[in-house]
Design an enzyme around this catalytic site. Structure first.
Site, PDB file in Angstrom:
ATOM      1  N   THR A  91       0.849  -1.187   0.000  1.00 18.53           N
ATOM      2  CA  THR A  91       0.000   0.000   0.000  1.00 18.53           C
ATOM      3  C   THR A  91       0.888   1.241   0.000  1.00 18.53           C
ATOM      4  O   THR A  91       2.103   1.134  -0.165  1.00 18.53           O
ATOM      5  CB  THR A  91      -0.941  -0.007   1.216  1.00 18.53           C
ATOM      6  N   VAL A 131       0.641   4.494   2.266  1.00 12.98           N
ATOM      7  CA  VAL A 131       1.021   5.161   3.514  1.00 12.98           C
ATOM      8  C   VAL A 131       1.912   4.246   4.351  1.00 12.98           C
ATOM      9  O   VAL A 131       2.883   4.695   4.965  1.00 12.98           O
ATOM     10  CB  VAL A 131      -0.227   5.599   4.317  1.00 12.98           C
ATOM     11  N   CYS A 132       1.616   2.959   4.352  1.00 13.78           N
ATOM     12  CA  CYS A 132       2.311   1.999   5.207  1.00 13.78           C
ATOM     13  C   CYS A 132       3.833   2.025   5.066  1.00 13.78           C
ATOM     14  O   CYS A 132       4.539   2.055   6.079  1.00 13.78           O
ATOM     15  CB  CYS A 132       1.775   0.590   4.969  1.00 13.78           C
ATOM     16  N   PRO A 133       4.390   2.029   3.857  1.00 12.90           N
ATOM     17  CA  PRO A 133       5.858   2.009   3.786  1.00 12.90           C
ATOM     18  C   PRO A 133       6.496   3.272   4.353  1.00 12.90           C
ATOM     19  O   PRO A 133       7.618   3.224   4.842  1.00 12.90           O
ATOM     20  CB  PRO A 133       6.164   1.832   2.302  1.00 12.90           C
TER      21      PRO A 133
END
Length: 182
Positions: free
Chosen positions: A54, A56-58
């Site tokens: 996804t 935002v997650c990284p």
């Protein structure tokens, strides 16, 4: 949702060791079992993100990874994960240029032991919310926060909180890590 003062629930998740990009490297498995009793005598930063692959997650994972040494200096193990499986985490490490050399542990909570035990599953999408827990060496939750799916966290703030908890003193508003206590 469990909160400050609650004990970490019993759980079993599949851990992915730092630095691994394949399920086995040099005869060593990338995977191992993590339970509430893992990392004895250490603080644990446990954070959830909704899904692998996804957007935002990284940014959060990289932010926490940049501080792994700072957390380690405070006897704290960094554990980040979602309900996606362990193979997905390795594939993401191989595919995403910023995730290839992670220094933190990842975890796959495919059965939901931890996400449901802590009460941080988003009901509509069925994924983990952006939940963050600081757990002391006795498995007592000292900090719990949760964001909705679309807004990332501030890893520096989590480090600041850990530093404050470890002083066993009163810490004023905006006290920087290592700053003066009251």
């Amino acid at each position: 949702m469990l909160t400050v003062g609650d004990t970490l629930p019993e759980f079993t998740v599949t851990g992915v060791k730092p630095g691994f990009k394949a399920h086995e490297e040099n005869g060593e498995s990338a995977f191992f079992e993590i339970t509430q009793n893992s990392f004895e005598g250490k603080w644990k930063l446990i954070y959830f993100y909704p899904k692998d692959f996804t957007f935002v997650c990284p940014t959060e994972i990289v932010g926490f990874d940049k501080l792994v040494g700072e957390f380690a200096d405070r006897d704290c193990v960094v554990l980040g994960g979602s309900t996606d499986n362990e193979f997905c985490k390795l594939a993401w490490r191989r595919e995403h240029p910023d995730l290839g050399n992670m220094k933190q542990y990842a975890f796959a909570d495919t059965k939901g032991d931890l996400v449901d035990g802590l009460g941080v599953r988003e009901k509509g999408a069925g994924v983990a919310l952006r939940a963050t827990f600081l757990v002391d060496p006795n498995n007592v939750i000292q900090h719990a926060s949760v964001n909705n799916l679309n807004v990332g966290r501030n890893p520096d703030e989590i480090l600041r909180l850990l530093d404050g908890f470890q002083t066993d003193e009163l810490c004023p508003c905006n006290r920087p890590a290592g700053g003066a206590v009251l």
